[in-house]
Design a protein around this motif. Structure first.
Motif, short mmCIF file in Angstrom:
data_model
loop_
_atom_site.label_atom_id
_atom_site.label_comp_id
_atom_site.label_asym_id
_atom_site.label_seq_id
_atom_site.Cartn_x
_atom_site.Cartn_y
_atom_site.Cartn_z
N UNK A 16 -71.43 -95.10 -10.39
CA UNK A 16 -70.65 -95.63 -9.43
C UNK A 16 -70.65 -94.75 -8.08
N UNK A 17 -70.55 -93.56 -8.44
CA UNK A 17 -70.75 -92.59 -7.12
C UNK A 17 -71.91 -92.71 -6.50
N UNK A 18 -73.00 -92.73 -7.36
CA UNK A 18 -74.54 -92.87 -6.47
C UNK A 18 -74.50 -93.92 -6.06
N UNK A 77 -60.34 -98.13 -5.08
CA UNK A 77 -60.00 -99.70 -5.21
C UNK A 77 -59.38 -100.20 -3.91
N UNK A 78 -58.40 -99.54 -3.31
CA UNK A 78 -58.04 -100.09 -2.21
C UNK A 78 -58.89 -100.09 -1.09
N UNK A 79 -59.57 -98.81 -0.83
CA UNK A 79 -60.55 -98.56 0.03
C UNK A 79 -61.71 -99.54 0.07
N UNK A 80 -62.25 -99.79 -1.14
CA UNK A 80 -63.07 -100.94 -1.32
C UNK A 80 -62.70 -102.20 -0.60
N UNK A 90 -70.12 -106.79 1.40
CA UNK A 90 -69.96 -108.36 1.01
C UNK A 90 -69.04 -108.64 -0.14
N UNK A 91 -68.39 -109.80 -0.17
CA UNK A 91 -67.64 -110.20 -1.32
C UNK A 91 -68.29 -110.07 -2.71
N UNK A 92 -69.38 -110.47 -2.64
CA UNK A 92 -70.18 -110.34 -4.00
C UNK A 92 -70.36 -109.03 -4.61
N UNK A 93 -70.72 -108.14 -3.72
CA UNK A 93 -70.95 -106.71 -4.00
C UNK A 93 -69.29 -105.93 -4.35
N UNK A 94 -68.52 -106.31 -3.65
CA UNK A 94 -67.12 -105.62 -3.91
C UNK A 94 -66.53 -105.89 -5.14
N UNK A 95 -66.85 -107.26 -5.38
CA UNK A 95 -66.32 -107.78 -6.67
C UNK A 95 -67.20 -107.16 -8.10
N UNK A 96 -68.61 -107.01 -7.76
CA UNK A 96 -69.08 -106.16 -8.77
C UNK A 96 -68.83 -104.72 -8.96
N UNK A 97 -68.74 -103.94 -7.70
CA UNK A 97 -68.30 -102.78 -7.74
C UNK A 97 -66.81 -102.38 -8.39
N UNK A 99 -65.35 -104.35 -10.73
CA UNK A 99 -65.41 -104.72 -11.97
C UNK A 99 -65.90 -103.29 -12.65
N UNK A 100 -66.67 -102.64 -12.11
CA UNK A 100 -67.23 -101.21 -12.65
C UNK A 100 -65.99 -100.29 -12.52
N UNK A 101 -65.33 -100.37 -11.20
CA UNK A 101 -64.52 -99.44 -11.29
C UNK A 101 -63.09 -99.66 -12.48
N UNK A 102 -62.89 -100.83 -12.59
CA UNK A 102 -61.76 -101.46 -13.61
C UNK A 102 -62.10 -100.69 -15.05
N UNK A 103 -63.36 -100.78 -15.16
CA UNK A 103 -63.99 -100.24 -16.48
C UNK A 103 -63.84 -98.49 -16.51
#
Length: 117
Positions: A16-18, A77-80, A90-97, A99-103
């Motif tokens: 995720x960091x990368x 999460x807040x910053x994203x 973009x909305x789609x990108x942040x949604x995917x990010x 989801x990964x962050x929640x995992x």
């Protein structure tokens, strides 16, 4: 001493960091020391604190650093969400990010619960 590289959650945080660095590279230049910098620090803090905690001798110290990693994950999460609201991601990108962050958040919580047992 624990090998932090073997923790799946550490590997997810590194990936995720990368990817986050790729997104923040496209932020406006005036955000280099603002939101982009905060996002980068938060995402790096997640895997860094998992690694640092793994080096500690006691389980309580390890848990302490995992809790710091978890706090950084919620900060990220807040910053994203902010980055999305101001139009940097973009909305789609942040949604995917997210989801990964929640995992990752769940993985850190799971690791904490395993260590506490």
């Amino acid at each position: 001493m624990r090998d932090f590289r073997k923790y799946a959650v550490w590997n997810l945080a590194m990936e995720l960091a990368t990817d986050i660095y790729g997104y923040t590279a496209n932020f406006p230049k005036e955000e280099k020391y603002g939101l982009a910098g905060q996002i980068q620090r938060a995402v790096v803090s997640i895997s860094s604190n998992i690694a640092e905690g793994a080096s500690r001798k006691s389980e309580m110290e390890f848990i302490h650093f995992l809790e710091i990693a978890l706090g950084s994950a919620f900060e990220l999460e807040t910053q994203l969400i902010i980055a999305n609201r101001v139009g940097y991601i973009a909305e789609l990108d942040v949604t995917q990010l997210l989801e990964r962050l929640h995992a990752i958040q769940k993985g850190v919580n799971h690791l904490i619960s395993i260590i506490r047992k």
